[in-house]
Design a protein around this motif. Structure first.
Motif, mmCIF file in Angstrom:
data_model
loop_
_atom_site.group_PDB
_atom_site.id
_atom_site.type_symbol
_atom_site.label_atom_id
_atom_site.label_comp_id
_atom_site.label_asym_id
_atom_site.label_seq_id
_atom_site.Cartn_x
_atom_site.Cartn_y
_atom_site.Cartn_z
ATOM 1 N N PRO A 156 -16.378 -41.283 -15.624
ATOM 2 C CA PRO A 156 -16.845 -42.669 -15.462
ATOM 3 C C PRO A 156 -15.877 -43.568 -14.703
ATOM 4 C CG PRO A 156 -16.276 -42.198 -17.764
ATOM 5 C CD PRO A 156 -16.226 -40.900 -17.041
ATOM 6 N N SER A 157 -14.576 -43.284 -14.756
ATOM 7 C CA SER A 157 -13.639 -44.190 -14.086
ATOM 8 C C SER A 157 -13.370 -43.794 -12.629
ATOM 9 C CB SER A 157 -12.321 -44.247 -14.867
ATOM 10 O OG SER A 157 -11.827 -42.936 -14.996
ATOM 11 N N GLU A 158 -13.886 -42.647 -12.204
ATOM 12 C CA GLU A 158 -13.687 -42.200 -10.810
ATOM 13 C C GLU A 158 -14.590 -42.995 -9.876
ATOM 14 O OE1 GLU A 158 -11.970 -39.425 -9.194
ATOM 15 O OE2 GLU A 158 -10.718 -39.672 -10.989
ATOM 16 N N PRO A 159 -14.112 -43.310 -8.660
ATOM 17 C CA PRO A 159 -15.002 -43.985 -7.699
ATOM 18 C C PRO A 159 -16.145 -43.080 -7.259
ATOM 19 C CG PRO A 159 -12.918 -43.378 -6.660
ATOM 20 C CD PRO A 159 -12.774 -43.053 -8.114
ATOM 21 N N LEU A 160 -17.201 -43.665 -6.694
ATOM 22 C CA LEU A 160 -18.322 -42.868 -6.178
ATOM 23 C C LEU A 160 -17.800 -41.865 -5.153
ATOM 24 C CD1 LEU A 160 -21.043 -45.581 -5.312
ATOM 25 C CD2 LEU A 160 -20.627 -44.450 -7.498
ATOM 26 N N SER A 161 -18.319 -40.649 -5.182
ATOM 27 C CA SER A 161 -17.920 -39.650 -4.176
ATOM 28 C C SER A 161 -18.849 -38.445 -4.253
ATOM 29 C CB SER A 161 -16.476 -39.180 -4.415
ATOM 30 O OG SER A 161 -16.445 -38.276 -5.502
ATOM 31 N N CYS A 162 -18.738 -37.558 -3.255
ATOM 32 C CA CYS A 162 -19.534 -36.322 -3.256
ATOM 33 C C CYS A 162 -19.016 -35.333 -4.290
ATOM 34 C CB CYS A 162 -19.535 -35.685 -1.862
ATOM 35 S SG CYS A 162 -20.468 -36.646 -0.674
ATOM 36 N N LYS A 201 -26.279 -47.128 -8.193
ATOM 37 C CA LYS A 201 -24.860 -47.510 -8.163
ATOM 38 C C LYS A 201 -24.254 -47.556 -9.555
ATOM 39 C CE LYS A 201 -23.766 -51.673 -6.537
ATOM 40 N NZ LYS A 201 -23.594 -52.726 -5.526
ATOM 41 N N THR A 202 -24.977 -48.191 -10.477
ATOM 42 C CA THR A 202 -24.415 -48.330 -11.825
ATOM 43 C C THR A 202 -24.382 -46.996 -12.579
ATOM 44 O OG1 THR A 202 -26.575 -49.010 -12.603
ATOM 45 C CG2 THR A 202 -24.994 -50.775 -12.153
ATOM 46 N N ASP A 203 -25.140 -46.007 -12.089
ATOM 47 C CA ASP A 203 -25.073 -44.661 -12.684
ATOM 48 C C ASP A 203 -23.883 -43.877 -12.136
ATOM 49 O OD1 ASP A 203 -27.468 -44.512 -14.314
ATOM 50 O OD2 ASP A 203 -28.588 -44.609 -12.439
ATOM 51 N N LEU A 244 -16.453 -40.128 2.140
ATOM 52 C CA LEU A 244 -17.321 -41.053 1.407
ATOM 53 C C LEU A 244 -16.732 -41.300 0.016
ATOM 54 C CD1 LEU A 244 -20.869 -39.613 2.250
ATOM 55 C CD2 LEU A 244 -19.693 -41.530 3.337
ATOM 56 N N GLN A 245 -16.012 -42.379 -0.114
ATOM 57 C CA GLN A 245 -15.355 -42.679 -1.387
ATOM 58 C C GLN A 245 -15.621 -44.125 -1.747
ATOM 59 O OE1 GLN A 245 -12.727 -40.522 -2.945
ATOM 60 N NE2 GLN A 245 -13.113 -38.883 -1.496
ATOM 61 N N GLY A 246 -16.031 -44.361 -2.967
ATOM 62 C CA GLY A 246 -16.221 -45.733 -3.437
ATOM 63 C C GLY A 246 -17.543 -46.317 -2.966
#
Ligand SMILES: NC(=O)c1ccc[n+]([C@@H]2O[C@H](COP(=O)([O-])OP(=O)(O)OC[C@H]3O[C@@H](n4cnc5c(N)ncnc54)[C@H](OP(=O)(O)O)[C@@H]3O)[C@@H](O)[C@H]2O)c1
Length: 256
Positions: A144-150, A195-197, A236-238
């Motif tokens: 949950p604390s990791e930024p969005l990524s592949c 996004k919130t997921d 693609l990060q965050g």
């Protein structure tokens, strides 16, 4: 500033893997420093997917799965199989790669031409995202604390430069342009809704690639295209990596 992590999703599912860009995706994922533990390589006719079956035979991480993105039963069946394999880890990366070109112009395009391309290029990817959403959510919830990524949880939609409304300068190709422009809107919408997921969603144009679709006069090989796309996937990060339309080879953004 975010530190870019090596591309290393634990599980990946790709549609349209029997040939072209999809087949090259499978090869490139296997060549990563840390290849996926599960690589679900989907195609419409597994028994005819000769090249893909050769790869699967010598790589135990590769499972060839039947998916026709226009047939909901095949999507649901594949989803149930994937869920049983990944168990509590979910699915990290869904790549909606399969596509259908329709080059008809204003004088000869038919209702059927339009519907066929919308089914494969827009509705199919949306139904794939919907079906695999619980597994993507599951994967995202583990960090949950990791930024969005592949690596965490993402949907990548293979779009095309000719779907860009702002860069359209030549007209024609109604079924392909319109259905991929619809895919672009679906991509943008999913990026907002998910996004919130913790799920990233972005569209990528692979360049003009020598495949059955791209034809022999295309500018680049599948290897060259995928070299660029894989490095875009890694970058693609965050939140800034989500809801975008990337040129997979140049690595910059295309106007919607
Ligand atoms: N090549 C280019 O220059 C280029 C440029 C821009 C964008 N793209 C996009 O990149 C993606 C891959 O293109 P490509 O060049 O590799 O095309 P391709 O060689 O024509 O391959 C298309 C793939 O999509 C699959 N497919 C078609 N209908 C399907 C369906 N109903 N369900 C599941 N799979 C289906 C095909 O399976 P079958 O073999 O069973 O038909 C095949 O595996 C496409 O989305 C395309 O629009 C390509």
């Amino acid at each position: 500033m975010l530190i870019t992590k090596m591309l290393s999703p634990k599980s990946v599912l790709i549609t349209g893997c029997n040939r072209g860009i999809g087949l090259e995706f499978v090869k490139q994922f296997l060549q990563l420093t840390k290849p996926p533990r599960f690589l679900f390589a989907c195609c419409r006719n597994p028994e005819q997917a000769t090249d893909l079956n050769v790869i699967a035979k010598s790589n135990s991480s590769v499972t060839v799965l039947q998916i026709d993105v226009t047939k909901q039963e095949s999507i649901d069946k594949a989803k149930a199989y994937v869920a049983s394999k990944v168990e509590g880890d979910g699915l990290n990366l869904l790549i909606n790669n399969s596509g259908l070109v329709g080059r008809q112009g204003v004088e000869d395009v038919t209702r059927e031409d339009m519907l066929k391309c919308y089914e494969v290029n827009a509705i199919g990817p949306l139904m794939m995202a919907q079906a695999f959403l619980p597994l993507l959510r599951q994967a995202a919830s583990l960090s949950p604390s990791e930024p969005l990524s592949c690596n965490k949880a993402a949907i990548i939609n293979m779009s095309t430069g000719v779907a860009s409304i702002s860069e359209n300068s030549s007209g024609g190709r109604y079924p392909y342009r319109a259905s991929k422009a619809a895919l672009n809107m679906i991509t943008s919408n999913l990026s907002l809704d998910l996004k919130t997921d913790g799920i990233l969603c972005t569209a990528i144009h692979p360049g003009w690639v020598k495949t059955e679709m791209g034809g022999p006069n295309a500018l680049i090989s599948t290897e060259e295209s995928l070299k660029g796309i894989m490095s875009v996937l890694e970058k693609l990060q965050g939140e800034e990596g989500s809801g975008k339309f990337y040129h997979g080879v140049r690595g910059d953004l295309i106007g919607w």
